[in-house]
Design a protein around this motif. Structure first.
Motif, PDB file in Angstrom:
ATOM      1  N   THR A 160      11.717  -0.008   9.293  1.00  0.00           N
ATOM      2  CA  THR A 160      10.474   0.492   9.885  1.00  0.00           C
ATOM      3  C   THR A 160       9.472  -0.611  10.200  1.00  0.00           C
ATOM      4  O   THR A 160       8.412  -0.328  10.747  1.00  0.00           O
ATOM      5  CB  THR A 160       9.815   1.536   8.962  1.00  0.00           C
ATOM      6  OG1 THR A 160       9.447   0.902   7.736  1.00  0.00           O
ATOM      7  CG2 THR A 160      10.740   2.709   8.691  1.00  0.00           C
ATOM      8  N   GLY A 161       9.777  -1.852   9.815  1.00  0.00           N
ATOM      9  CA  GLY A 161       8.864  -2.944  10.139  1.00  0.00           C
ATOM     10  C   GLY A 161       8.808  -4.003   9.068  1.00  0.00           C
ATOM     11  O   GLY A 161       9.595  -3.998   8.113  1.00  0.00           O
ATOM     12  N   ASP A 162       7.855  -4.918   9.233  1.00  0.00           N
ATOM     13  CA  ASP A 162       7.623  -6.005   8.293  1.00  0.00           C
ATOM     14  C   ASP A 162       6.317  -5.716   7.563  1.00  0.00           C
ATOM     15  O   ASP A 162       5.305  -5.408   8.195  1.00  0.00           O
ATOM     16  CB  ASP A 162       7.519  -7.341   9.033  1.00  0.00           C
ATOM     17  CG  ASP A 162       8.781  -7.680   9.804  1.00  0.00           C
ATOM     18  OD1 ASP A 162       9.869  -7.200   9.408  1.00  0.00           O
ATOM     19  OD2 ASP A 162       8.687  -8.413  10.810  1.00  0.00           O
ATOM     20  N   TYR A 163       6.349  -5.832   6.231  1.00  0.00           N
ATOM     21  CA  TYR A 163       5.200  -5.469   5.413  1.00  0.00           C
ATOM     22  C   TYR A 163       4.796  -6.651   4.537  1.00  0.00           C
ATOM     23  O   TYR A 163       5.582  -7.140   3.744  1.00  0.00           O
ATOM     24  CB  TYR A 163       5.535  -4.242   4.553  1.00  0.00           C
ATOM     25  CG  TYR A 163       5.853  -3.054   5.422  1.00  0.00           C
ATOM     26  CD1 TYR A 163       4.846  -2.208   5.854  1.00  0.00           C
ATOM     27  CD2 TYR A 163       7.152  -2.811   5.850  1.00  0.00           C
ATOM     28  CE1 TYR A 163       5.128  -1.131   6.685  1.00  0.00           C
ATOM     29  CE2 TYR A 163       7.446  -1.744   6.679  1.00  0.00           C
ATOM     30  CZ  TYR A 163       6.433  -0.911   7.098  1.00  0.00           C
ATOM     31  OH  TYR A 163       6.713   0.149   7.925  1.00  0.00           O
ATOM     32  N   ASN A 164       3.550  -7.083   4.720  1.00  0.00           N
ATOM     33  CA  ASN A 164       3.006  -8.225   3.989  1.00  0.00           C
ATOM     34  C   ASN A 164       2.407  -7.779   2.660  1.00  0.00           C
ATOM     35  O   ASN A 164       1.719  -6.751   2.600  1.00  0.00           O
ATOM     36  CB  ASN A 164       1.913  -8.905   4.819  1.00  0.00           C
ATOM     37  CG  ASN A 164       2.463  -9.499   6.090  1.00  0.00           C
ATOM     38  OD1 ASN A 164       3.352 -10.333   6.053  1.00  0.00           O
ATOM     39  ND2 ASN A 164       1.953  -9.056   7.225  1.00  0.00           N
ATOM     40  N   PHE A 165       2.659  -8.574   1.630  1.00  0.00           N
ATOM     41  CA  PHE A 165       2.102  -8.323   0.309  1.00  0.00           C
ATOM     42  C   PHE A 165       1.506  -9.604  -0.239  1.00  0.00           C
ATOM     43  O   PHE A 165       2.022 -10.690  -0.002  1.00  0.00           O
ATOM     44  CB  PHE A 165       3.201  -7.840  -0.656  1.00  0.00           C
ATOM     45  CG  PHE A 165       3.647  -6.430  -0.407  1.00  0.00           C
ATOM     46  CD1 PHE A 165       3.099  -5.375  -1.120  1.00  0.00           C
ATOM     47  CD2 PHE A 165       4.603  -6.159   0.557  1.00  0.00           C
ATOM     48  CE1 PHE A 165       3.513  -4.077  -0.891  1.00  0.00           C
ATOM     49  CE2 PHE A 165       5.018  -4.865   0.805  1.00  0.00           C
ATOM     50  CZ  PHE A 165       4.475  -3.813   0.079  1.00  0.00           C
ATOM     51  N   ASN A 166       0.417  -9.451  -0.964  1.00  0.00           N
ATOM     52  CA  ASN A 166      -0.158 -10.537  -1.750  1.00  0.00           C
ATOM     53  C   ASN A 166       0.418 -10.377  -3.146  1.00  0.00           C
ATOM     54  O   ASN A 166       0.286  -9.307  -3.748  1.00  0.00           O
ATOM     55  CB  ASN A 166      -1.680 -10.438  -1.783  1.00  0.00           C
ATOM     56  CG  ASN A 166      -2.277 -10.616  -0.410  1.00  0.00           C
ATOM     57  OD1 ASN A 166      -1.958 -11.569   0.290  1.00  0.00           O
ATOM     58  ND2 ASN A 166      -3.138  -9.696  -0.014  1.00  0.00           N
TER      59      ASN A 166
END
Length: 161
Positions: free
Chosen positions: A43-49
């Motif tokens: 479903t996509g690329d998800y950024n996390f800190n």
């Protein structure tokens, strides 16, 4: 003649200052940002800190006693080599998704919504190097599945002892 010597001196001083700035900034540019991580799903690329923990003491503490975790944050456990691991939720106050990832960044298995305070072990399905903990249910929201990938500076890097 004096004017051109002054001009050359001024130019050299400016070049020297510019070189000093570049040399001082070079180590910063070479440093990676271990606080950033990307999960790649269908479903996509998800950024996390993320907070990276890689010592026995910091891994043992984990997210215990934390009262909240934003949707785009998590904790990345690095075991510095692949091995079977198991987690529990003792003294953990918030539900978590545990994402078990191999050294190449491939998601091996996911435990969704681990229950707060549950002392039951949650094992990896085989050897992994990383475990990413994110807010409970978030992996379902982003459509993460085994076989998807995690991108982080430590993935694929030689293990540091």
């Amino acid at each position: 003649m004096t004017l051109s010597v002054q001009r050359i001196g001024s130019t050299l001083r400016r070049a020297g200052i510019a070189m000093a700035v570049l040399l001082a900034a070079a180590p910063l540019a070479a440093c990676s940002d271990e606080g950033k991580l990307v999960l790649h799903s269908a479903t996509g690329d998800y950024n996390f800190n993320v907070e990276v923990v890689d010592t026995p003491e910091s891994r043992a503490q984990g997210l215990m006693y934390r009262q909240e975790l934003a949707d785009d944050t998590g904790m990345l456990f690095d075991f510095k080599g692949e091995q079977p691991v198991s987690f529990w939720m003792r003294n953990t106050f918030i539900p978590l998704d545990m994402i078990f990832v191999d050294a190449k960044g491939v998601v091996k298995n996911i435990h969704v919504n681990a229950r707060p305070h549950d002392p039951t072990g949650i094992p990896s399905d085989g050897p992994v190097q990383f475990v990413l903990e994110i807010p409970g249910g978030r992996s379902v929201e982003i459509g993460l599945k085994p076989g998807d990938t995690m991108e982080h500076d430590r993935v694929g890097a030689p293990a540091a002892n």
